[in-house]
Write a protein that holds these residues in place. Structure first.
Motif, PDB file in Angstrom:
ATOM      1  N   VAL A 167       0.840  -1.197   0.000  1.00  0.00           N
ATOM      2  CA  VAL A 167       0.000   0.000   0.000  1.00  0.00           C
ATOM      3  C   VAL A 167       0.873   1.244   0.000  1.00  0.00           C
ATOM      4  N   PHE A 168       1.929   1.236   0.807  1.00  0.00           N
ATOM      5  CA  PHE A 168       2.853   2.369   0.826  1.00  0.00           C
ATOM      6  C   PHE A 168       3.449   2.584  -0.563  1.00  0.00           C
ATOM      7  N   PHE A 169       3.795   1.481  -1.224  1.00  0.00           N
ATOM      8  CA  PHE A 169       4.383   1.576  -2.564  1.00  0.00           C
ATOM      9  C   PHE A 169       3.390   2.212  -3.535  1.00  0.00           C
ATOM     10  N   LYS A 170       2.123   1.817  -3.454  1.00  0.00           N
ATOM     11  CA  LYS A 170       1.107   2.379  -4.351  1.00  0.00           C
ATOM     12  C   LYS A 170       0.917   3.870  -4.102  1.00  0.00           C
ATOM     13  N   ILE A 171       0.928   4.271  -2.834  1.00  0.00           N
ATOM     14  CA  ILE A 171       0.755   5.691  -2.511  1.00  0.00           C
ATOM     15  C   ILE A 171       1.936   6.493  -3.018  1.00  0.00           C
ATOM     16  N   ASP A 172       3.145   5.974  -2.819  1.00  0.00           N
ATOM     17  CA  ASP A 172       4.332   6.663  -3.331  1.00  0.00           C
ATOM     18  C   ASP A 172       4.294   6.755  -4.858  1.00  0.00           C
ATOM     19  N   SER A 173       3.848   5.681  -5.497  1.00  0.00           N
ATOM     20  CA  SER A 173       3.747   5.685  -6.959  1.00  0.00           C
ATOM     21  C   SER A 173       2.753   6.735  -7.422  1.00  0.00           C
ATOM     22  N   TYR A 174       1.662   6.870  -6.688  1.00  0.00           N
ATOM     23  CA  TYR A 174       0.651   7.876  -7.029  1.00  0.00           C
ATOM     24  C   TYR A 174       1.237   9.278  -6.905  1.00  0.00           C
ATOM     25  N   ARG A 175       1.964   9.526  -5.823  1.00  0.00           N
ATOM     26  CA  ARG A 175       2.593  10.842  -5.618  1.00  0.00           C
ATOM     27  C   ARG A 175       3.545  11.191  -6.754  1.00  0.00           C
ATOM     28  N   ILE A 176       4.421  10.243  -7.089  1.00  0.00           N
ATOM     29  CA  ILE A 176       5.426  10.493  -8.121  1.00  0.00           C
ATOM     30  C   ILE A 176       4.772  10.657  -9.488  1.00  0.00           C
ATOM     31  N   LYS A 177       3.761   9.856  -9.760  1.00  0.00           N
ATOM     32  CA  LYS A 177       3.048   9.953 -11.035  1.00  0.00           C
ATOM     33  C   LYS A 177       2.429  11.336 -11.193  1.00  0.00           C
ATOM     34  N   LYS A 178       1.761  11.809 -10.135  1.00  0.00           N
ATOM     35  CA  LYS A 178       1.115  13.119 -10.197  1.00  0.00           C
ATOM     36  C   LYS A 178       2.148  14.242 -10.255  1.00  0.00           C
ATOM     37  N   TYR A 179       3.237  14.087  -9.526  1.00  0.00           N
ATOM     38  CA  TYR A 179       4.299  15.098  -9.570  1.00  0.00           C
ATOM     39  C   TYR A 179       4.836  15.236 -10.996  1.00  0.00           C
ATOM     40  N   THR A 180       5.098  14.098 -11.635  1.00  0.00           N
ATOM     41  CA  THR A 180       5.623  14.114 -13.008  1.00  0.00           C
ATOM     42  C   THR A 180       4.624  14.761 -13.968  1.00  0.00           C
ATOM     43  N   GLN A 181       3.348  14.395 -13.826  1.00  0.00           N
ATOM     44  CA  GLN A 181       2.313  14.967 -14.692  1.00  0.00           C
ATOM     45  C   GLN A 181       2.188  16.473 -14.500  1.00  0.00           C
ATOM     46  N   PHE A 182       2.093  16.908 -13.243  1.00  0.00           N
ATOM     47  CA  PHE A 182       1.884  18.327 -12.953  1.00  0.00           C
ATOM     48  C   PHE A 182       3.102  19.168 -13.323  1.00  0.00           C
ATOM     49  N   LYS A 183       4.294  18.610 -13.103  1.00  0.00           N
ATOM     50  CA  LYS A 183       5.516  19.349 -13.440  1.00  0.00           C
ATOM     51  C   LYS A 183       5.591  19.595 -14.948  1.00  0.00           C
ATOM     52  N   LYS A 184       5.233  18.581 -15.706  1.00  0.00           N
ATOM     53  CA  LYS A 184       5.246  18.711 -17.158  1.00  0.00           C
ATOM     54  C   LYS A 184       4.188  19.711 -17.635  1.00  0.00           C
ATOM     55  N   ARG A 185       3.056  19.715 -16.956  1.00  0.00           N
ATOM     56  CA  ARG A 185       1.924  20.538 -17.386  1.00  0.00           C
ATOM     57  C   ARG A 185       2.030  21.983 -16.906  1.00  0.00           C
ATOM     58  N   TYR A 186       2.550  22.194 -15.688  1.00  0.00           N
ATOM     59  CA  TYR A 186       2.466  23.518 -15.071  1.00  0.00           C
ATOM     60  C   TYR A 186       3.815  24.164 -14.743  1.00  0.00           C
ATOM     61  N   ASP A 187       4.925  23.521 -15.086  1.00  0.00           N
ATOM     62  CA  ASP A 187       6.224  24.052 -14.664  1.00  0.00           C
ATOM     63  C   ASP A 187       6.500  25.442 -15.237  1.00  0.00           C
TER      64      ASP A 187
END
Length: 303
Positions: A167-187
């Motif tokens: 579960v911790f791994f899934k939550i971390d994966s979600y955080r990193i996935k969203k960080y990558t998406q948002f950084k690309k979109r809004y940086d």
């Protein structure tokens, strides 16, 4: 089974969803999920399993018994499908509203549905379809010893600690996935900020706000804003405003506030977060997300 009855059963599944969410202390559209991205281990597996599997069965029994008692037994036809409708509604919220499909153990979800649907069907065939009310008869209560045994087993199973690494791994994966998406979109909106830690903090808050107010809910908030014309939290950053702002404008305004608070607190993360939202459980979740992203960036630097 008529479309009218199917529609009625789908409507009856909505209160069940709300009741189960309330019992499980899960936020729906209001407030913040305090366990949210600052995950706490599932320390009561028996309770959580029973809550998700048995609740639909108990709900169907209660609704059917009431309908039979008031001589509306025709509305109980095929009511065991209410369990299926409940799980479909739950999954739609997870996938379309909350966008959390990657954090859910779908094998467990299917198991919950299978077990719950099976018991719903058995009770329907044995009792409900025969117009037999399942409301208790106090004069014929039996098997007290078995009830005691079941309660004892429930207590024992509920003490088992579940390994939460996945579960911790899934939550971390979600955080990193969203960080990558948002950084690309809004940086491009954050180019003026040279402090990398500050930018990670802004993205951490963005991830958390998006988690609690996904796109569907934000659209409803815009509708609400146009109706009431009062100060409302708008956009992906949930920035409070009395005038209409787009999601990108919410990022610009929120980043400006966060950067000033960050400077005033001399780079202290928690103090900066609390100034954005005065809740320490909120700050805890953001800090966990911030730490997760920083660990990810350090990992990339080492590669």
């Amino acid at each position: 089974m008529s479309l009218y009855i199917i529609f009625l059963h789908i409507l009856l599944a909505i209160p069940l969803l709300l009741i189960v969410n309330w019992i499980g202390k899960n936020a729906s559209f209001k407030g913040y999920q305090e366990l949210g991205l600052g995950y706490a281990p599932d320390t009561k597996p028996a309770f959580n399993f029973l809550l998700r599997v048995v609740s639909p069965v108990v709900y169907i029994v209660l609704i059917s018994s009431i309908l039979i008692e008031v001589e509306l037994s025709n509305l109980t036809k095929g009511i065991y499908f209410l369990t299926l409708y409940y799980f479909i509604l739950r999954w739609l919220i997870i996938c379309l509203v909350k966008d959390l499909r990657g954090m859910v153990n779908w094998g467990v979800q299917v198991l919950h549905l299978t077990v719950s649907f099976f018991f719903s069907y058995v009770l329907y065939k044995k009792f409900i379809s025969q117009n037999i009310s399942l409301l208790p008869d106090l004069e014929n209560l039996k098997n007290e010893i078995w009830i005691a045994i079941i309660i004892f087993l429930y207590y024992i199973v509920n003490q088992i600690q579940i390994n939460s690494n996945k579960v911790f791994f899934k939550i971390d994966s979600y955080r990193i996935k969203k960080y990558t998406q948002f950084k690309k979109r809004y940086d491009s909106l954050l180019e003026q900020y040279k402090d990398d830690k500050l930018k990670v903090l802004i993205y951490s808050i963005m991830i958390h706000e998006n988690y609690n107010r996904p796109l569907f809910v934000r659209c409803l908030e815009y509708v609400y804003f146009f109706i009431v014309k009062k100060e409302t939290s708008l956009g992906i950053m949930q920035f409070k405003t009395k005038k209409f702002i787009t999601s990108k404008e919410s990022i610009v305004l929120a980043a400006d506030k966060i950067s000033k608070d960050y400077a005033a607190s001399k780079g202290k993360i928690v103090e900066t977060i609390v100034k954005y939202n005065p809740s320490y459980s909120y700050a805890y979740d953001i800090e966990r997300t911030y730490d997760s992203i920083q660990s990810y960036l350090k990992y990339l630097d080492r590669k």
